[in-house]
Design a protein around this motif. Structure first.
Motif, mmCIF file in Angstrom:
data_model
loop_
_atom_site.group_PDB
_atom_site.id
_atom_site.type_symbol
_atom_site.label_atom_id
_atom_site.label_comp_id
_atom_site.label_asym_id
_atom_site.label_seq_id
_atom_site.Cartn_x
_atom_site.Cartn_y
_atom_site.Cartn_z
ATOM 1 N N UNK A 187 3.367 -13.949 9.488
ATOM 2 C CA UNK A 187 2.074 -14.045 8.813
ATOM 3 C C UNK A 187 1.716 -12.797 8.015
ATOM 4 N N UNK A 188 2.361 -11.685 8.303
ATOM 5 C CA UNK A 188 2.095 -10.457 7.553
ATOM 6 C C UNK A 188 2.990 -10.455 6.313
ATOM 7 N N UNK A 189 2.494 -11.002 5.223
ATOM 8 C CA UNK A 189 3.292 -11.108 3.995
ATOM 9 C C UNK A 189 3.379 -9.762 3.281
ATOM 10 N N UNK A 190 4.380 -9.652 2.418
ATOM 11 C CA UNK A 190 4.520 -8.450 1.600
ATOM 12 C C UNK A 190 3.269 -8.260 0.750
ATOM 13 N N UNK A 191 2.746 -9.349 0.201
ATOM 14 C CA UNK A 191 1.538 -9.261 -0.624
ATOM 15 C C UNK A 191 0.342 -8.750 0.200
ATOM 16 N N UNK A 246 0.455 -6.898 2.916
ATOM 17 C CA UNK A 246 0.704 -5.482 3.235
ATOM 18 C C UNK A 246 0.358 -4.615 2.029
ATOM 19 N N UNK A 247 0.774 -5.058 0.840
ATOM 20 C CA UNK A 247 0.487 -4.306 -0.381
ATOM 21 C C UNK A 247 -1.019 -4.210 -0.617
ATOM 22 N N UNK A 248 -1.715 -5.316 -0.409
ATOM 23 C CA UNK A 248 -3.172 -5.319 -0.597
ATOM 24 C C UNK A 248 -3.834 -4.338 0.361
ATOM 25 N N UNK A 249 -3.412 -4.385 1.624
ATOM 26 C CA UNK A 249 -3.963 -3.480 2.641
ATOM 27 C C UNK A 249 -3.690 -2.016 2.282
ATOM 28 N N UNK A 250 -2.519 -1.753 1.696
ATOM 29 C CA UNK A 250 -2.143 -0.380 1.326
ATOM 30 C C UNK A 250 -2.719 0.032 -0.021
ATOM 31 N N UNK A 251 -3.234 -0.950 -0.801
ATOM 32 C CA UNK A 251 -3.783 -0.640 -2.113
ATOM 33 C C UNK A 251 -2.722 -0.370 -3.162
ATOM 34 N N UNK A 252 -1.582 -1.071 -3.042
ATOM 35 C CA UNK A 252 -0.484 -0.866 -3.997
ATOM 36 C C UNK A 252 0.010 -2.213 -4.515
ATOM 37 N N UNK A 253 0.840 -2.165 -5.529
ATOM 38 C CA UNK A 253 1.472 -3.367 -6.072
ATOM 39 C C UNK A 253 2.536 -3.854 -5.082
ATOM 40 N N UNK A 291 1.663 2.398 7.122
ATOM 41 C CA UNK A 291 0.473 2.268 7.970
ATOM 42 C C UNK A 291 -0.102 0.860 7.881
ATOM 43 N N UNK A 292 -0.163 0.319 6.669
ATOM 44 C CA UNK A 292 -0.679 -1.042 6.486
ATOM 45 C C UNK A 292 0.217 -2.054 7.188
ATOM 46 N N UNK A 293 1.515 -1.878 7.053
ATOM 47 C CA UNK A 293 2.462 -2.806 7.688
ATOM 48 C C UNK A 293 2.356 -2.744 9.203
ATOM 49 N N UNK A 294 2.241 -1.553 9.745
ATOM 50 C CA UNK A 294 2.122 -1.407 11.198
ATOM 51 C C UNK A 294 0.894 -2.166 11.712
ATOM 52 N N UNK A 295 -0.208 -2.033 10.990
ATOM 53 C CA UNK A 295 -1.440 -2.723 11.372
ATOM 54 C C UNK A 295 -1.290 -4.236 11.274
ATOM 55 N N UNK A 296 -0.786 -4.725 10.143
ATOM 56 C CA UNK A 296 -0.706 -6.171 9.928
ATOM 57 C C UNK A 296 0.348 -6.834 10.796
ATOM 58 N N UNK A 346 6.043 -2.393 -5.047
ATOM 59 C CA UNK A 346 6.292 -1.073 -4.467
ATOM 60 C C UNK A 346 6.718 -1.164 -2.997
ATOM 61 N N UNK A 347 6.283 -2.208 -2.310
ATOM 62 C CA UNK A 347 6.688 -2.386 -0.911
ATOM 63 C C UNK A 347 8.199 -2.551 -0.839
ATOM 64 N N UNK A 348 8.729 -3.426 -1.681
ATOM 65 C CA UNK A 348 10.175 -3.664 -1.689
ATOM 66 C C UNK A 348 10.908 -2.457 -2.260
ATOM 67 N N UNK A 349 10.336 -1.827 -3.277
ATOM 68 C CA UNK A 349 10.989 -0.654 -3.875
ATOM 69 C C UNK A 349 11.168 0.458 -2.841
ATOM 70 N N UNK A 350 10.139 0.667 -2.023
ATOM 71 C CA UNK A 350 10.201 1.765 -1.053
ATOM 72 C C UNK A 350 11.039 1.432 0.175
ATOM 73 N N UNK A 351 11.047 0.171 0.607
ATOM 74 C CA UNK A 351 11.701 -0.145 1.881
ATOM 75 C C UNK A 351 12.890 -1.107 1.761
ATOM 76 N N UNK A 352 13.040 -1.753 0.622
ATOM 77 C CA UNK A 352 14.199 -2.617 0.416
ATOM 78 C C UNK A 352 13.976 -4.057 0.808
#
Length: 198
Positions: free
Chosen positions: A44-48, A50-57, A31-36, A60-66
């Motif tokens: 401009x939508x960095x992994x960091x 996206x993680x901040x927007x989702x409230x996660x480390x 959801x955070x990635x879709x928004x950003x 975990x973004x890379x762990x879940x999606x590769x």
């Protein structure tokens, strides 16, 4: 154009093996990635961010999606119904296809095109675009076409649509943008039809 791969491309976790908390984390990231991606674009939508927007480390973004590219592709809506247009009568696909992409009731077409154009230099995104073209356009059109070079001609339809969308959404060409939709549908639709049914 330089080919670019993400250095953060790993095998994602198996979604079917996730517990409810893991599924909730994955959904929050998506959801955070879709928004950003929609607000900022791919680069401009960095992994960091996206993680901040989702409230996660961020890990975990890379762990879940590769990879960021895989997450981007996951959030990209490609189910906009173009298949129904392509499956219709071959003799009128050209005009119907242009009308589909110019329909003001489909604002997502612009966002999707611009997002893909910005990320197309990434290997994983480019590979997905090639796969999508083969499955959505070539597989539907080529078997129904007559004459030589059917697969090439089916892919050239995609090239023609991309050219139109580039003029409208990236270059914002005033002549094309200011043209009457019916005129564009007729002129460009017939040009595409000439490739499909010469």
């Amino acid at each position: 154009m330089t080919k670019t791969s993400s250095p953060e491309r790993t095998a994602p976790v198996d979604e079917s093996q996730l517990r409810p908390a893991g599924r909730a984390t994955r959904a929050a990231i998506e959801a955070a990635a879709r928004t950003l991606f929609a607000e900022r674009g791919f680069e401009a939508a960095s992994v960091r961010a996206i993680a901040t927007e989702a409230g996660v480390d961020p890990a975990l973004v890379i762990r879940h999606f590769g990879s960021k590219e895989a997450l981007f592709l996951r959030t990209l809506d490609t189910s906009a119904g173009v298949g129904a247009v392509l499956d219709g009568p071959l003799e009128t696909v050209g005009r119907r296809l242009v009308a589909y992409f110019l329909d003001p009731e489909r604002p997502a077409v612009r966002h999707r095109y611009l997002a893909l154009a910005q990320a197309a230099h990434r290997d994983q995104v480019r590979e997905e675009m090639v796969r999508y073209t083969a499955e959505t356009y070539v597989a539907r059109l080529a078997p129904r076409m007559e004459g030589a070079d059917r697969e090439v001609r089916a892919v050239l339809v995609v090239a023609q649509i991309n050219g139109l969308l580039n003029l409208l959404f990236q270059q914002e060409d005033p002549i094309v943008s200011g043209a009457d939709t019916a005129t564009l549908v007729a002129l460009y639709g017939d040009a595409i039809q000439g490739v499909l049914t010469p």
